[in-house]
Design an enzyme around this catalytic site. Structure first.
Site: not given
Ligand code: NAD
Length: 477
Positions: A146, A244, A278, A456
C-alpha cells in the site's frame, strides 16, 4: 525482466516470474524475477559477509552513505513516484509525497546514526559501566503494497544506520520501488551485499527469509495473519521481530467539534489512498445528536471526491491496488448490506467509461450498523466507512476499544480536557486530536493489541535493530 539484487549483482535467474499489472487499466506493466529459496540463501551469505566491515565503520561514515541515498532518492523522486503509481494505483500526488518522505527518512536516520551515542550507567561501586548498542548482523525487511516507498525507507534506513546488512523483500504487487532503491544504494556507495532486494512471494521468499538461521531479526509490515505466522517462526528461532499490522481505527466526532474541519478530515482519513491505509479511520463514531447531520455531510463529501486515473490532474482517489482486492472489498460491501447496513454513498463501481478497465470502487459510506457487524470488526482495507452513533464518553470509549486492533484513533472536540481524558483511554498506538493522519518520522509508530509489536520511527526506530551490551570497567584497587 526486472532483476533482483543479491550481493551487489543484478540477477534474473529466477525460479518464478512476477507479472506486474497496472490496476488503473488492467495492462501489464512489466515482469520481475521472483526470488526462490536459493536466492534467499545467497543473499544471506552475501549480507553476512558484508556486515562485519559495515558494523565496524564509524557511524559518521555510515551516515554519509545514508545521506547520499537520500540525495539519490530525491534526484529520482519522479521515477519512484511513478513506479509506485503504476503498481498500486495510488494517485500521483500522494506517490510524490511518499517519495519525498522516503528521502527524508534516510536523511533523518543519517542524522540519528551520527549523533546517537552509547550510554554511561550510574555507578554503584568502583567501576565505570557503559551500555553499548550493537547490530544483529543480518536483518530481513518485509513490506506490503500500500505504501512501499515510505515503509521500505522506514525499515532499511534505520536498520542500515544501526550497522546491519538488510535483505528487503517487497510485496509481489509493488517490487519496483525496492529495485530502484537498490540501484540508488549502489550508486551512493553502499558496499555490495549490505542491501539485497528479493522480490518474490510471501509463501516462498518471505517464508524462507524468516526461517533462515542467518537472519537474526525481522521487521515486517503487513496483515495480522501473516504477522502471526512470522511471529511463530521467530518464537522458535528466539529471534526479535517488529510487526506493524492491520487496523480498524475509530475516528470520533463530539457534538462540540468544528464540524466542517472534522468532516473533511474524516473523508480524507478513510478515502485517501482508496482506503488502503493501515491507519484508515474506518469506523466513524459520531455523538448521537449530530449523527444524522455528520452522516449526510460525510456522504456528500464522499460523492464529490474526484475518482480518476491516478495521473489525471486533480485526481483524489485512484483504483484499488489489484483486481482481486476489489473483489474482496466488494464482498465486504455485500456483507454490510446483508447485515442490514444502509449504503448512503457509493457501494459499487463508477459508471465512467474511461475507468471501466481499472479496479475502481466508489468511496462508500455505510450507516445503520452496530459495532459488532462484520464490517466493523474486520479490516476491509478499502474505501468503506462505517458510521456509528455514541451516547456519552463511556459508551464511546467502550465501543472504540471493542476491537482486536489498536493502531490509531482520531477525535474531534473543542473541549481540551475531554480530548486529554479520551485520548488517554483509547487503546491505540497513535491518537490524533483535531487532526488525522498527521505522521512524522520523529515520532514512534506502532500498534496496540493485534495491530503489532514494537515501534518503528523516531530515535528508538534505530534501536529496534540493535541489541544492548553492558560493559563494566573495574576501577577499584
Ligand atoms: P500481507 O501480510 O499479505 O503481505 C505483506 C508482506 O508480507 C508481503 O511482502 C508478502 O509477500 C509478505 N508475506 C505474506 N505472508 C508471509 C509469510 N508467511 N512469511 C513471510 N512473508 C510473508 O499484507 P498486504 O496485503 O501486502 O498488506 C496489507 C496489510 O498490511 C493490511 O492488513 C494493512 O493494515 C497492513 N499494513 C500495516 C501497516 C502498519 O504500519 N501497521 C502499514 C501498512 C499496511
Amino acid at each position: 525482466m526486472k532483476p533482483m539484487l543479491i550481493g551487489g549483482e543484478w540477477r534474473t535467474d529466477a525460479d518464478d516470474v512476477i507479472v506486474s499489472v497496472n490496476p488503473a487499466d488492467g495492462r501489464t506493466n512489466h515482469e520481475v524475477a521472483a526470488a526462490g529459496v536459493r536466492h534467499v540463501g545467497a543473499a544471506v551469505e552475501a549480507a553476512a559477509a558484508a556486515a562485519g566491515a559495515w558494523r565496524d565503520m564509524l557511524p559518521h561514515k555510515r551516515a554519509r552513505v545514508l545521506a547520499k541515498i537520500a540525495d539519490g532518492i530525491e534526484a529520482r523522486s519522479e521515477q519512484f513516484a511513478r513506479l509506485q503509481m503504476i503498481e498500486n494505483g495510488k494517485v500521483l500526488a500522494e506517490c510524490r509525497t511518499q517519495a519525498a518522505s522516503a528521502a527524508a527518512t534516510f536523511r533523518y536516520y543519517a542524522a540519528v546514526c551520527e549523533t546517537l551515542g552509547d550510554d554511561v550507567n550510574p555507578a554503584r561501586g568502583p567501576y565505570l559501566s557503559m551500555t553499548l548498542h550493537e547490530p544483529y548482523g543480518v536483518v530481513a525487511a518485509i513490506t506490503p503494497w500500500n505504501s512501499p516507498l515510505t515503509m521500505e525507507a522506514q525499515k532499511v534506513a534505520p536498520a542500515l544506520a544501526a550497522g546491519n546488512a538488510v535483505i528487503l523483500k517487497p510485496s509481489e504487487v509493488t517490487p519496483s520501488g525496492a529495485i530502484a532503491l537498490g540501484e540508488v544504494a549502489l550508486e551512493a556507495g553502499l558496499p555490495p551485499g549490505l542491501l539485497s532486494i528479493l522480490p518474490g512471494t510471501g509463501a516462498v521468499a518471505g517464508d524462507a527469509l524468516v526461517r533462515h538461521p542467518g537472519v537474526k531479526c525481522v521487521s515486517f509490515t503487513g496483515g495480522t495473519g501473516s504477522g502471526r505466522r512470522i511471529a511463530a517462526i521467530a518464537a522458535e528461532k528466539l529471534m526479535p521481530v517488529a510487526l506493524e499490522l492491520g487496523g480498524k481505527s475509530p475516528h470520533i466526532v463530539f457534538a462540540d467539534a468544528d464540524i466542517d474541519a472534522a468532516v473533511a478530515s474524516v473523508a480524507d482519513g478513510i478515502f485517501e489512498g482508496t482506503g488502503q491505509s493501515c491507519v484508515a479511520g474506518s469506523r466513524l463514531f459520531v455523538e448521537r445528536r449530530i449523527h444524522d447531520r455528520v452522516l449526510a455531510l460525510v456522504a456528500e463529501r464522499a460523492r464529490r471526491l474526484r475518482l480518476d486515473l491516478p495521473d489525471a490532474p486533480g485526481a483524489q482517489v485512484g483504483p484499488l491496488a489489484t483486481f482481486a482486492h476489489r473483489v474482496r472489498v466488494e464482498q465486504c460491501i455485500e456483507t454490510a448490506r446483508a447485515e442490514g447496513g444502509r449504503i448512503v454513498a457509493g457501494g459499487g463501481r463508477p459508471g465512467d467509461a474511461h475507468l471501466a478497465a481499472g479496479a475502481f470502487c466508489l468511496p462508500t459510506v455505510v450507516a445503520g450498523l452496530t459495532n459488532d457487524a462484520t464490517v466493523c470488526r474486520q479490516e476491509i482495507f478499502g474505501p468503506v466507512l462505517c458510521v456509528l452513533p455514541f451516547d456519552d464518553e463511556d459508551d464511546l470509549v467502550r465501543q472504540s476499544n471493542d476491537s482486536v486492533y489498536g493502531l490509531a484513533a482520531g477525535l474531534w472536540t473543542a473541549d481540551f480536557r475531554r480530548a486529554w481524558r479520551v485520548a488517554r483511554r483509547l487503546e491505540a498506538g497513535t491518537v490524533w486530536i483535531n487532526t488525522y493522519k498527521q505522521l512524522s518520522i520523529a515520532a514512534p509508530f506502532g500498534g496496540y493489541k493485534d495491530s503489532g509489536l514494537g515501534r518503528e520511527k523516531g530515535i528508538g526506530g534505530l534501536r529496534l535493530y540493535q541489541q544492548a551490551k553492558s560493559l563494566y570497567l573495574g576501577l577499584g584497587g
